[in-house]
Write a protein that holds these residues in place. Structure first.
Motif, PDB file in Angstrom:
ATOM      1  N   LEU A   1     -13.841   0.684  -5.721  1.00 47.62           N
ATOM      2  CA  LEU A   1     -13.220  -0.084  -4.651  1.00 47.62           C
ATOM      3  C   LEU A   1     -12.223   0.819  -3.936  1.00 47.62           C
ATOM      4  CD1 LEU A   1     -12.270  -2.603  -3.062  1.00 47.62           C
ATOM      5  CD2 LEU A   1     -10.850  -3.183  -5.052  1.00 47.62           C
ATOM      6  N   VAL A   2     -12.373   0.942  -2.621  1.00 44.83           N
ATOM      7  CA  VAL A   2     -11.462   1.743  -1.800  1.00 44.83           C
ATOM      8  C   VAL A   2     -10.633   0.790  -0.950  1.00 44.83           C
ATOM      9  CG1 VAL A   2     -11.301   3.462   0.038  1.00 44.83           C
ATOM     10  CG2 VAL A   2     -13.051   3.699  -1.744  1.00 44.83           C
ATOM     11  N   ILE A   3      -9.310   0.846  -1.139  1.00 45.55           N
ATOM     12  CA  ILE A   3      -8.390   0.044  -0.341  1.00 45.55           C
ATOM     13  C   ILE A   3      -7.648   1.003   0.582  1.00 45.55           C
ATOM     14  CG2 ILE A   3      -6.474  -1.584  -0.349  1.00 45.55           C
ATOM     15  CD1 ILE A   3      -7.196  -2.176  -3.316  1.00 45.55           C
ATOM     16  N   GLU A   4      -7.984   0.925   1.849  1.00 43.07           N
ATOM     17  CA  GLU A   4      -7.433   1.883   2.832  1.00 43.07           C
ATOM     18  C   GLU A   4      -7.418   1.228   4.200  1.00 43.07           C
ATOM     19  OE1 GLU A   4      -5.863   4.574   4.858  1.00 43.07           O
ATOM     20  OE2 GLU A   4      -6.167   5.204   2.783  1.00 43.07           O
ATOM     21  N   ASN A   5      -6.252   1.233   4.861  1.00 44.62           N
ATOM     22  CA  ASN A   5      -6.175   0.588   6.176  1.00 44.62           C
ATOM     23  C   ASN A   5      -6.557   1.524   7.318  1.00 44.62           C
ATOM     24  OD1 ASN A   5      -3.902   2.167   6.258  1.00 44.62           O
ATOM     25  ND2 ASN A   5      -2.494   0.519   6.753  1.00 44.62           N
ATOM     26  N   ASN A   6      -6.592   2.831   7.074  1.00 43.88           N
ATOM     27  CA  ASN A   6      -7.007   3.771   8.110  1.00 43.88           C
ATOM     28  C   ASN A   6      -8.531   3.825   8.128  1.00 43.88           C
ATOM     29  OD1 ASN A   6      -7.986   6.486   9.029  1.00 43.88           O
ATOM     30  ND2 ASN A   6      -5.822   6.683   9.571  1.00 43.88           N
ATOM     31  N   ARG A   7      -9.122   3.300   9.189  1.00 43.79           N
ATOM     32  CA  ARG A   7     -10.581   3.168   9.269  1.00 43.79           C
ATOM     33  C   ARG A   7     -11.304   4.503   9.112  1.00 43.79           C
ATOM     34  NH1 ARG A   7     -15.074   3.507  12.082  1.00 43.79           N
ATOM     35  NH2 ARG A   7     -16.538   1.795  12.148  1.00 43.79           N
TER      36      ARG A   7
ATOM     37  N   THR B   1     -19.992   1.387  -3.649  1.00 43.69           N
ATOM     38  CA  THR B   1     -18.651   1.276  -3.094  1.00 43.69           C
ATOM     39  C   THR B   1     -18.381  -0.119  -2.565  1.00 43.69           C
ATOM     40  OG1 THR B   1     -19.372   2.043  -0.915  1.00 43.69           O
ATOM     41  CG2 THR B   1     -18.539   3.719  -2.441  1.00 43.69           C
ATOM     42  N   ILE B   2     -17.120  -0.470  -2.603  1.00 44.60           N
ATOM     43  CA  ILE B   2     -16.612  -1.701  -2.019  1.00 44.60           C
ATOM     44  C   ILE B   2     -15.436  -1.271  -1.154  1.00 44.60           C
ATOM     45  CG2 ILE B   2     -15.635  -3.982  -2.457  1.00 44.60           C
ATOM     46  CD1 ILE B   2     -16.642  -3.603  -5.402  1.00 44.60           C
ATOM     47  N   ALA B   3     -15.306  -1.849   0.025  1.00 41.36           N
ATOM     48  CA  ALA B   3     -14.216  -1.480   0.919  1.00 41.36           C
ATOM     49  C   ALA B   3     -13.304  -2.673   1.169  1.00 41.36           C
ATOM     50  CB  ALA B   3     -14.767  -0.977   2.244  1.00 41.36           C
ATOM     51  N   ALA B   4     -12.017  -2.371   1.281  1.00 44.63           N
ATOM     52  CA  ALA B   4     -11.030  -3.372   1.666  1.00 44.63           C
ATOM     53  C   ALA B   4     -10.061  -2.709   2.636  1.00 44.63           C
ATOM     54  CB  ALA B   4     -10.282  -3.897   0.450  1.00 44.63           C
TER      55      ALA B   4
ATOM     56  N   LEU C   1      -9.351   2.897  -5.754  1.00 40.20           N
ATOM     57  CA  LEU C   1      -8.571   3.900  -5.031  1.00 40.20           C
ATOM     58  C   LEU C   1      -7.796   3.159  -3.955  1.00 40.20           C
ATOM     59  CD1 LEU C   1     -11.250   6.707  -4.532  1.00 40.20           C
ATOM     60  CD2 LEU C   1      -9.460   6.575  -6.270  1.00 40.20           C
ATOM     61  N   SER C   2      -6.470   3.233  -4.027  1.00 38.24           N
ATOM     62  CA  SER C   2      -5.637   2.486  -3.096  1.00 38.24           C
ATOM     63  C   SER C   2      -4.489   3.346  -2.602  1.00 38.24           C
ATOM     64  CB  SER C   2      -5.070   1.245  -3.794  1.00 38.24           C
ATOM     65  OG  SER C   2      -4.184   0.555  -2.951  1.00 38.24           O
ATOM     66  N   GLU C   3      -4.093   3.068  -1.377  1.00 38.34           N
ATOM     67  CA  GLU C   3      -2.878   3.685  -0.875  1.00 38.34           C
ATOM     68  C   GLU C   3      -1.723   3.240  -1.767  1.00 38.34           C
ATOM     69  OE1 GLU C   3      -2.394   3.702   3.548  1.00 38.34           O
ATOM     70  OE2 GLU C   3      -3.980   2.221   3.327  1.00 38.34           O
ATOM     71  N   ALA C   4      -0.762   4.116  -1.980  1.00 42.90           N
ATOM     72  CA  ALA C   4       0.355   3.764  -2.845  1.00 42.90           C
ATOM     73  C   ALA C   4       1.617   3.412  -2.066  1.00 42.90           C
ATOM     74  CB  ALA C   4       0.655   4.907  -3.806  1.00 42.90           C
ATOM     75  N   GLN C   5       1.793   3.998  -0.907  1.00 43.40           N
ATOM     76  CA  GLN C   5       3.055   3.837  -0.194  1.00 43.40           C
ATOM     77  C   GLN C   5       2.877   3.133   1.144  1.00 43.40           C
ATOM     78  OE1 GLN C   5       5.040   7.585   0.011  1.00 43.40           O
ATOM     79  NE2 GLN C   5       4.832   7.952  -2.157  1.00 43.40           N
ATOM     80  N   ILE C   6       2.733   1.830   1.069  1.00 47.65           N
ATOM     81  CA  ILE C   6       2.634   1.006   2.264  1.00 47.65           C
ATOM     82  C   ILE C   6       3.754  -0.020   2.171  1.00 47.65           C
ATOM     83  CG2 ILE C   6       1.218  -0.645   3.545  1.00 47.65           C
ATOM     84  CD1 ILE C   6      -1.210   0.603   2.227  1.00 47.65           C
ATOM     85  N   PRO C   7       4.481  -0.253   3.239  1.00 53.45           N
ATOM     86  CA  PRO C   7       5.531  -1.271   3.177  1.00 53.45           C
ATOM     87  C   PRO C   7       4.942  -2.641   2.814  1.00 53.45           C
ATOM     88  CG  PRO C   7       5.695   0.015   5.197  1.00 53.45           C
ATOM     89  CD  PRO C   7       4.407   0.407   4.531  1.00 53.45           C
ATOM     90  N   GLY C   8       5.643  -3.361   1.979  1.00 54.86           N
ATOM     91  CA  GLY C   8       5.177  -4.694   1.596  1.00 54.86           C
ATOM     92  C   GLY C   8       4.283  -4.648   0.376  1.00 54.86           C
ATOM     93  N   PHE C   9       3.064  -5.102   0.527  1.00 54.45           N
ATOM     94  CA  PHE C   9       2.113  -5.220  -0.583  1.00 54.45           C
ATOM     95  C   PHE C   9       1.351  -3.905  -0.730  1.00 54.45           C
ATOM     96  CE2 PHE C   9      -1.546  -7.159  -2.811  1.00 54.45           C
ATOM     97  CZ  PHE C   9      -0.850  -7.890  -3.755  1.00 54.45           C
ATOM     98  N   ASP C  10       1.895  -2.961  -1.472  1.00 56.47           N
ATOM     99  CA  ASP C  10       1.323  -1.622  -1.589  1.00 56.47           C
ATOM    100  C   ASP C  10       0.430  -1.485  -2.821  1.00 56.47           C
ATOM    101  OD1 ASP C  10       3.076  -1.482  -3.719  1.00 56.47           O
ATOM    102  OD2 ASP C  10       4.454  -0.108  -2.735  1.00 56.47           O
ATOM    103  N   GLY C  11       0.001  -0.275  -3.088  1.00 58.21           N
ATOM    104  CA  GLY C  11      -0.874  -0.010  -4.222  1.00 58.21           C
ATOM    105  C   GLY C  11      -0.274  -0.412  -5.554  1.00 58.21           C
TER     106      GLY C  11
END
Length: 72
Positions: free
Chosen positions: A5-11, A28-31, A50-60
């Motif tokens: 599972l890939v959690i990434e807001n940058n397309r 793969t699964i995308a979010a 795999l997730s971003e770790a440093q996002i304001p609010g609800f992060d990795g």
């Protein structure tokens, strides 16, 4: 076959990473955000997230906390 599972807001980064993982033989699964990622993780039980770790609010780290509350 292992599922990631890939959690990434940058397309652009998300699509590139998914293509690389698929080329290596992974399912793969995308979010696009962490809330969606938690939902996908609970539904599909991926082998790795795999997730971003440093996002304001609800992060990795918040994803990790949310998933640790689930017995699955």
């Amino acid at each position: 076959m292992k599922t990631i599972l890939v959690i990434e807001n940058n397309r652009t980064f998300r699509v590139t990473l998914l293509e690389i993982l698929r080329a290596e033989g992974f399912r793969t699964i995308a979010a696009t955000n962490e809330m969606m990622g938690v939902q996908q993780a609970k539904l599909k039980l991926p082998d790795l997230i795999l997730s971003e770790a440093q996002i304001p609010g609800f992060d990795g780290y918040a994803v990790l906390d949310a998933l640790q509350q689930d017995d699955r």
